[in-house]
Design a protein around this motif. Structure first.
Motif, PDB file in Angstrom:
ATOM      1  N   GLN A  57      32.491 -20.638  -9.494  1.00 40.04           N
ATOM      2  CA  GLN A  57      32.590 -21.524  -8.349  1.00 40.04           C
ATOM      3  C   GLN A  57      33.131 -22.902  -8.736  1.00 40.04           C
ATOM      4  OE1 GLN A  57      31.990 -20.058  -5.490  1.00 40.04           O
ATOM      5  NE2 GLN A  57      31.396 -18.213  -6.635  1.00 40.04           N
ATOM      6  N   GLY A  58      33.614 -23.075  -9.955  1.00 35.55           N
ATOM      7  CA  GLY A  58      34.143 -24.347 -10.382  1.00 35.55           C
ATOM      8  C   GLY A  58      33.090 -25.297 -10.917  1.00 35.55           C
ATOM      9  N   ALA A  59      31.830 -24.907 -10.926  1.00 36.76           N
ATOM     10  CA  ALA A  59      30.761 -25.756 -11.449  1.00 36.76           C
ATOM     11  C   ALA A  59      30.755 -25.693 -12.965  1.00 36.76           C
ATOM     12  CB  ALA A  59      29.417 -25.300 -10.891  1.00 36.76           C
ATOM     13  N   PRO A  60      30.260 -26.748 -13.631  1.00 41.96           N
ATOM     14  CA  PRO A  60      30.181 -26.710 -15.097  1.00 41.96           C
ATOM     15  C   PRO A  60      29.355 -25.515 -15.568  1.00 41.96           C
ATOM     16  CG  PRO A  60      29.787 -28.927 -14.293  1.00 41.96           C
ATOM     17  CD  PRO A  60      29.806 -28.036 -13.084  1.00 41.96           C
ATOM     18  N   TRP A  61      29.770 -24.969 -16.700  1.00 37.92           N
ATOM     19  CA  TRP A  61      29.077 -23.806 -17.267  1.00 37.92           C
ATOM     20  C   TRP A  61      28.640 -24.125 -18.686  1.00 37.92           C
ATOM     21  CZ3 TRP A  61      29.963 -21.079 -21.709  1.00 37.92           C
ATOM     22  CH2 TRP A  61      29.264 -19.865 -21.852  1.00 37.92           C
ATOM     23  N   PRO A  62      27.454 -23.651 -19.090  1.00 32.72           N
ATOM     24  CA  PRO A  62      26.472 -22.914 -18.289  1.00 32.72           C
ATOM     25  C   PRO A  62      25.605 -23.864 -17.463  1.00 32.72           C
ATOM     26  CG  PRO A  62      25.723 -23.054 -20.568  1.00 32.72           C
ATOM     27  CD  PRO A  62      27.103 -23.682 -20.521  1.00 32.72           C
ATOM     28  N   GLY A  63      25.372 -23.502 -16.241  1.00 30.62           N
ATOM     29  CA  GLY A  63      24.596 -24.360 -15.354  1.00 30.62           C
ATOM     30  C   GLY A  63      23.139 -23.987 -15.255  1.00 30.62           C
ATOM     31  N   ARG A  64      22.757 -22.913 -15.923  1.00 28.17           N
ATOM     32  CA  ARG A  64      21.363 -22.448 -15.901  1.00 28.17           C
ATOM     33  C   ARG A  64      21.161 -21.501 -17.087  1.00 28.17           C
ATOM     34  NH1 ARG A  64      24.079 -19.390 -11.992  1.00 28.17           N
ATOM     35  NH2 ARG A  64      23.869 -17.131 -12.224  1.00 28.17           N
ATOM     36  N   PRO A  65      19.956 -21.058 -17.355  1.00 31.06           N
ATOM     37  CA  PRO A  65      19.748 -20.110 -18.455  1.00 31.06           C
ATOM     38  C   PRO A  65      20.585 -18.845 -18.279  1.00 31.06           C
ATOM     39  CG  PRO A  65      17.656 -21.021 -17.765  1.00 31.06           C
ATOM     40  CD  PRO A  65      18.666 -21.503 -16.771  1.00 31.06           C
ATOM     41  N   LEU A  66      21.012 -18.288 -19.401  1.00 29.71           N
ATOM     42  CA  LEU A  66      21.757 -17.037 -19.404  1.00 29.71           C
ATOM     43  C   LEU A  66      20.809 -15.904 -19.758  1.00 29.71           C
ATOM     44  CD1 LEU A  66      23.661 -19.473 -20.620  1.00 29.71           C
ATOM     45  CD2 LEU A  66      25.275 -17.611 -21.001  1.00 29.71           C
TER      46      LEU A  66
END
Length: 326
Positions: free
Chosen positions: A25-34
């Motif tokens: 979605q174009g948001a910075p990655w990683p944005g949450r736990p993987l």
């Protein structure tokens, strides 16, 4: 003038800032736990290797990479979960030879490897060992083959699941050696080795990760290993190609990292870079060697080529031998 000069200065400095890869979605990655899906139970080679990789990726990415064991169907359940996951870089697959290479060759799988999964990196290879209990009436691979061949249908062998790597490696060994034995599948190496020790099956071909400790403790005896060359990981254990008079028998298990197809390329590139850095450290190489795994990483192109070579090598042989998942 000041506004234009300020803009020009900011523009000139912009390339110096390294942006984080953008997600779907174009948001910075990683944005949450993987989550790293491991399609085998705890203690399996893929589980041990995956946890080492998850640990160094956690440090590198700044977000937890959480191992999630999803065993069953020879690795198909966990593999299919990743194949159907959102391609946003937050779901990883601890991939291995069974569900990726062998399963699609012996039965219809709910996923298509080429269509549904994208390779990031393969880590290297691991030999398998032909194992018996110390009480087995054969002391080397040649006498083992002669004894089992003279008693068709009397003996049984364990595997970590129907269509999985241990099943296929053993089935190919049996076919090449002319052995008739009963296949007894289990849900992973741990249950298989427990049943083996308890005397419920007679032999197995297993990884150093799954059975190395049992060999060192003297509870199981190795008669040979599956690589076509001697392995520094298994000193003194001869290749079955020589020890069992099976020229050309040369099989090693691989492990690697895959993601859902469609995962943005910048994310794949970042994961590859971090995997390569992690695998280059002496600490990780030592931990892999202790598991029984030789580090020799390949990127997506080399990984994809390896998968194609394995399909081309084993597909015709499996069809010729009529090997199918029960």
């Amino acid at each position: 003038m000041l506004g234009r000069r300020g803009f020009s200065l900011a523009a000139s400095l912009a390339p110096l800032a390294a942006p984080r890869p953008a997600g779907a979605q174009g948001a910075p990655w990683p944005g949450r736990p993987l989550r790293m899906v491991i399609p085998w139970p705890p203690g399996q080679a893929t589980d041990l290797i995956g946890r080492v990789v998850a640990q160094f990726l956690t440090a590198a990415l700044g977000q937890p990479v959480v191992p999630e064991n999803r065993p069953g169907a020879g690795g198909q359940i966990g593999t299919d979960a990743v194949a159907k996951a959102a391609p946003d870089g937050h779901t990883l697959l601890a991939a291995s030879i069974g569900p990726i290479t062998f399963q699609p060759l012996v039965q219809r799988t709910p996923y298509d490897v080429e269509r549904d999964l994208a390779p990031v990196a393969s880590f290297g290879a691991a030999p398998y060992m032909l194992l018996v209990r110390p009480s087995f009436p054969a002391t080397d691979a040649r006498s083992f083959v002669a004894h089992v061949k003279a008693n068709p249908g009397k003996y049984s062998y364990a595997s970590s699941g129907t269509g999985g790597a241990q099943h296929m490696v053993t089935a190919l060994f049996n076919a090449r050696a002319g052995l008739e034995a009963l296949h007894v599948p289990f849900q992973g190496s741990g249950p298989a080795m427990a049943a083996f020790l308890a005397g419920h099956v007679d032999y197995a071909i297993e990884t150093p990760a799954g059975a190395g400790a049992l060999v060192r403790q003297g509870q199981l005896r190795p008669l040979g290993q599956t690589l076509g060359r001697p392995s520094a990981l298994l000193p003194g254990i001869p290749p079955l190609a020589e020890a069992a008079d099976l020229p050309g028998y040369d099989i090693g298990g691989w492990n690697g990292l895959m993601v859902p197809a469609g995962t943005p390329q910048p994310i794949v590139a970042r994961l590859l870079a971090e995997v390569e850095k992690g695998l280059a450290t002496p600490e990780v190489r030592e931990r892999f060697a202790a598991i029984g795994f030789e580090v020799a990483p390949r990127g997506p192109d080399g990984f994809r080529a390896m998968l194609r070579e394995l399909r081309e090598a084993f597909g015709p042989l499996i069809r010729q031998l009529g090997i199918r998942a029960e």
